[in-house]
Scaffold this motif. Structure first.
Motif, PDB file in Angstrom:
ATOM      1  N   UNK A  27       2.126  45.615  70.194  1.00 30.26           N
ATOM      2  CA  UNK A  27       1.427  45.102  70.255  1.00 30.26           C
ATOM      3  C   UNK A  27       2.239  42.798  69.629  1.00 30.26           C
ATOM      4  N   UNK A  28       2.843  43.226  69.990  1.00 27.82           N
ATOM      5  CA  UNK A  28       3.717  42.213  68.436  1.00 27.82           C
ATOM      6  C   UNK A  28       4.340  41.515  69.899  1.00 27.82           C
ATOM      7  N   UNK A  29       4.984  41.622  71.206  1.00 24.29           N
ATOM      8  CA  UNK A  29       5.004  40.372  72.239  1.00 24.29           C
ATOM      9  C   UNK A  29       3.842  39.794  72.147  1.00 24.29           C
ATOM     10  N   UNK A  30       2.409  40.473  72.721  1.00 28.56           N
ATOM     11  CA  UNK A  30       1.083  39.340  73.014  1.00 28.56           C
ATOM     12  C   UNK A  30       0.326  39.249  72.036  1.00 28.56           C
ATOM     13  N   UNK A  31       0.725  39.431  70.075  1.00 30.08           N
ATOM     14  CA  UNK A  31       0.267  38.522  69.043  1.00 30.08           C
ATOM     15  C   UNK A  31       1.288  37.559  69.153  1.00 30.08           C
ATOM     16  N   UNK A  32       2.429  37.897  69.035  1.00 28.82           N
ATOM     17  CA  UNK A  32       3.065  36.977  68.621  1.00 28.82           C
ATOM     18  C   UNK A  32       4.355  36.621  69.533  1.00 28.82           C
ATOM     19  N   UNK A  33       4.558  36.128  70.663  1.00 30.29           N
ATOM     20  CA  UNK A  33       5.359  36.181  71.870  1.00 30.29           C
ATOM     21  C   UNK A  33       6.576  35.022  71.900  1.00 30.29           C
ATOM     22  N   UNK A  34       6.681  34.360  70.607  1.00 32.88           N
ATOM     23  CA  UNK A  34       7.716  33.516  69.905  1.00 32.88           C
ATOM     24  C   UNK A  34       8.066  34.089  69.599  1.00 32.88           C
ATOM     25  N   UNK A  35       9.960  33.551  69.413  1.00 38.43           N
ATOM     26  CA  UNK A  35      10.774  33.816  68.450  1.00 38.43           C
ATOM     27  C   UNK A  35      10.591  34.184  66.869  1.00 38.43           C
ATOM     28  N   UNK A  36      10.086  35.075  66.574  1.00 39.48           N
ATOM     29  CA  UNK A  36       9.303  35.008  64.855  1.00 39.48           C
ATOM     30  C   UNK A  36      10.525  34.082  64.088  1.00 39.48           C
ATOM     31  N   UNK A  37      11.615  33.994  64.168  1.00 41.00           N
ATOM     32  CA  UNK A  37      12.584  33.834  64.136  1.00 41.00           C
ATOM     33  C   UNK A  37      12.675  32.042  63.927  1.00 41.00           C
ATOM     34  N   UNK A  38      12.338  30.969  64.632  1.00 45.31           N
ATOM     35  CA  UNK A  38      11.801  30.024  64.594  1.00 45.31           C
ATOM     36  C   UNK A  38      10.906  29.093  65.057  1.00 45.31           C
ATOM     37  N   UNK A  39       9.846  28.968  64.011  1.00 44.69           N
ATOM     38  CA  UNK A  39       8.949  29.090  63.319  1.00 44.69           C
ATOM     39  C   UNK A  39       8.591  28.035  62.851  1.00 44.69           C
ATOM     40  N   UNK A  40       8.198  26.616  63.453  1.00 48.95           N
ATOM     41  CA  UNK A  40       7.363  25.077  62.889  1.00 48.95           C
ATOM     42  C   UNK A  40       6.391  24.945  61.970  1.00 48.95           C
ATOM     43  N   UNK A  41       6.001  26.611  61.022  1.00 49.42           N
ATOM     44  CA  UNK A  41       4.623  26.781  60.249  1.00 49.42           C
ATOM     45  C   UNK A  41       5.290  24.957  58.865  1.00 49.42           C
TER      46      UNK A  41
ATOM     47  N   UNK B 134       6.572  31.790  60.363  1.00 45.70           N
ATOM     48  CA  UNK B 134       5.187  33.272  59.809  1.00 45.70           C
ATOM     49  C   UNK B 134       6.171  34.680  59.314  1.00 45.70           C
ATOM     50  N   UNK B 135       5.201  35.022  58.313  1.00 42.86           N
ATOM     51  CA  UNK B 135       5.490  36.387  57.793  1.00 42.86           C
ATOM     52  C   UNK B 135       4.873  37.500  58.531  1.00 42.86           C
ATOM     53  N   UNK B 136       3.852  37.154  58.880  1.00 36.11           N
ATOM     54  CA  UNK B 136       3.052  38.437  59.586  1.00 36.11           C
ATOM     55  C   UNK B 136       3.985  38.677  61.296  1.00 36.11           C
ATOM     56  N   UNK B 137       4.041  37.974  61.887  1.00 37.79           N
ATOM     57  CA  UNK B 137       5.364  37.533  62.842  1.00 37.79           C
ATOM     58  C   UNK B 137       5.881  38.286  62.599  1.00 37.79           C
ATOM     59  N   UNK B 138       7.131  37.803  61.706  1.00 39.89           N
ATOM     60  CA  UNK B 138       8.119  38.876  61.277  1.00 39.89           C
ATOM     61  C   UNK B 138       7.937  40.311  61.007  1.00 39.89           C
ATOM     62  N   UNK B 139       6.904  40.366  60.288  1.00 43.14           N
ATOM     63  CA  UNK B 139       6.526  41.572  59.994  1.00 43.14           C
ATOM     64  C   UNK B 139       6.132  42.523  61.525  1.00 43.14           C
ATOM     65  N   UNK B 140       5.670  41.741  62.180  1.00 47.92           N
ATOM     66  CA  UNK B 140       5.387  42.513  63.354  1.00 47.92           C
ATOM     67  C   UNK B 140       6.494  43.252  63.828  1.00 47.92           C
ATOM     68  N   UNK B 141       7.338  42.086  64.515  1.00 41.24           N
ATOM     69  CA  UNK B 141       8.297  42.429  65.144  1.00 41.24           C
ATOM     70  C   UNK B 141       9.401  43.123  64.721  1.00 41.24           C
ATOM     71  N   UNK B 142       9.561  43.605  63.228  1.00 40.32           N
ATOM     72  CA  UNK B 142      10.491  43.728  62.052  1.00 40.32           C
ATOM     73  C   UNK B 142       9.403  45.768  62.591  1.00 40.32           C
ATOM     74  N   UNK B 143       8.223  45.554  62.687  1.00 38.93           N
ATOM     75  CA  UNK B 143       8.009  47.054  62.612  1.00 38.93           C
ATOM     76  C   UNK B 143       9.263  47.764  63.825  1.00 38.93           C
ATOM     77  N   UNK B 144       8.923  47.424  65.356  1.00 37.61           N
ATOM     78  CA  UNK B 144       9.883  47.532  66.263  1.00 37.61           C
ATOM     79  C   UNK B 144      10.589  48.290  66.106  1.00 37.61           C
ATOM     80  N   UNK B 145      11.737  47.205  64.770  1.00 39.38           N
ATOM     81  CA  UNK B 145      13.178  47.813  64.607  1.00 39.38           C
ATOM     82  C   UNK B 145      13.474  49.405  63.362  1.00 39.38           C
ATOM     83  N   UNK B 146      11.823  48.647  63.343  1.00 39.92           N
ATOM     84  CA  UNK B 146      12.325  50.588  62.082  1.00 39.92           C
ATOM     85  C   UNK B 146      12.110  51.137  62.492  1.00 39.92           C
TER      86      UNK B 146
END
Length: 273
Positions: free
Chosen positions: A26-40, A60-72
């Motif tokens: 669900x990471x791409x649907x929840x956070x479609x933009x690159x989590x490394x480039x955020x203006x929060x 966004x830490x949540x976005x990075x962790x969601x995409x990081x789940x795919x890596x792990x």
């Protein structure tokens, strides 16, 4: 299978793993933009807008962790898969043919065992670069000897069984007997060990990222820990949440692997008896 379905640790481990897989899908649907480039807003504590807070650059830490789940998960299944295939094939050949083949392959197992695994991984990454698939391959190629030893022991026991001898008498070739009859009946303990190796692979990836040796263009749990190590006092959520994610995934693999090892490994069953 019915007895395994009643194992509480196995069910808990599968539930945790299913949750992680769902997050990865669900990471791409929840956070479609690159989590490394955020203006929060940087250093934003957890709130409704950012449930896990933001880091010092506004990511966004949540976005990075969601995409990081795919890596792990990719790291875990990729490295353990390489170890499973290499260990099963080489261990089966070593145990079935014996003699000179067994001697040569056994020395190969020992040679890989005496090489400092973490040092080799760090050396390869430092020389060739921190590419994800390269790191996955190196980790997998350093873990296979344990699977090979387990598979060899299984084959030594199973190759004299009636079904293997019947296949030989019927005219089946040695590799047909080995990989169609012997290996399928002895693969259980190897699969259990591979589940435990997944936990090691995840921990290795996180450790490399924490040391700054992972791909900086990919969000991973270890990367978040690496970026947050200087902000433990001012932004503890940068350390707490990726640490919990790693602990949950490691727990799932250990619960699944430990249960399978008790049920499928004859040596464990003998010890339990």
């Amino acid at each position: 299978m019915r007895s395994l379905a009643r194992e509480t640790p196995l069910i808990l481990g599968l539930a945790l793993l299913a949750f992680m897989v769902a997050v990865a899908l669900l990471a791409p649907a929840l956070y479609p933009s690159n989590p490394l480039f955020s203006n929060a807003p940087p250093m934003q504590p957890p709130d409704w807008a950012y449930p896990l807070g933001t880091d010092h650059t506004g990511r966004d830490v949540a976005a990075m962790l969601a995409w990081g789940t795919r890596v792990s998960l990719l790291f875990a299944f990729g490295a353990a898969g390489i170890s499973l295939v290499c260990g099963t094939v080489l261990g089966a050949i070593s145990g079935y043919f014996g003699g000179l083949v067994d001697d040569v392959l056994s020395r190969l197992f020992e040679m890989f065992n005496i090489v400092p695994r973490l040092f080799l991984i760090i050396l390869v990454v430092a020389v060739f670069g921190s590419y994800l698939w390269l790191t996955v391959a190196i980790v997998g190629l350093t873990m296979w000897p344990s699977n090979a030893r387990i598979m060899r022991a299984q084959v030594l026991t199973l190759k004299s069984r009636g079904y293997a001898q019947a296949a030989i008498v019927s005219g089946a070739g040695p590799f047909t007997v080995l990989f169609s009859h012997v290996v399928p009946n002895g693969i259980g303990p190897v699969m259990a060990n591979s589940m435990l190796q997944m936990a090691y692979a995840v921990l290795t990836e996180a450790g490399l990222a924490f040391l700054g040796l992972s791909d900086p263009n990919i969000a991973s749990w270890g990367q978040v820990l690496y970026w947050g190590q200087g902000f433990i006092a001012s932004a503890p959520w940068m350390i707490i949440f990726p640490g919990l994610a790693i602990a949950m995934l490691l727990m799932s693999f250990h619960l699944i692997g430990g249960t399978l090892q008790e049920r499928l490994d004859p040596r464990q069953q003998g010890a339990m008896a």
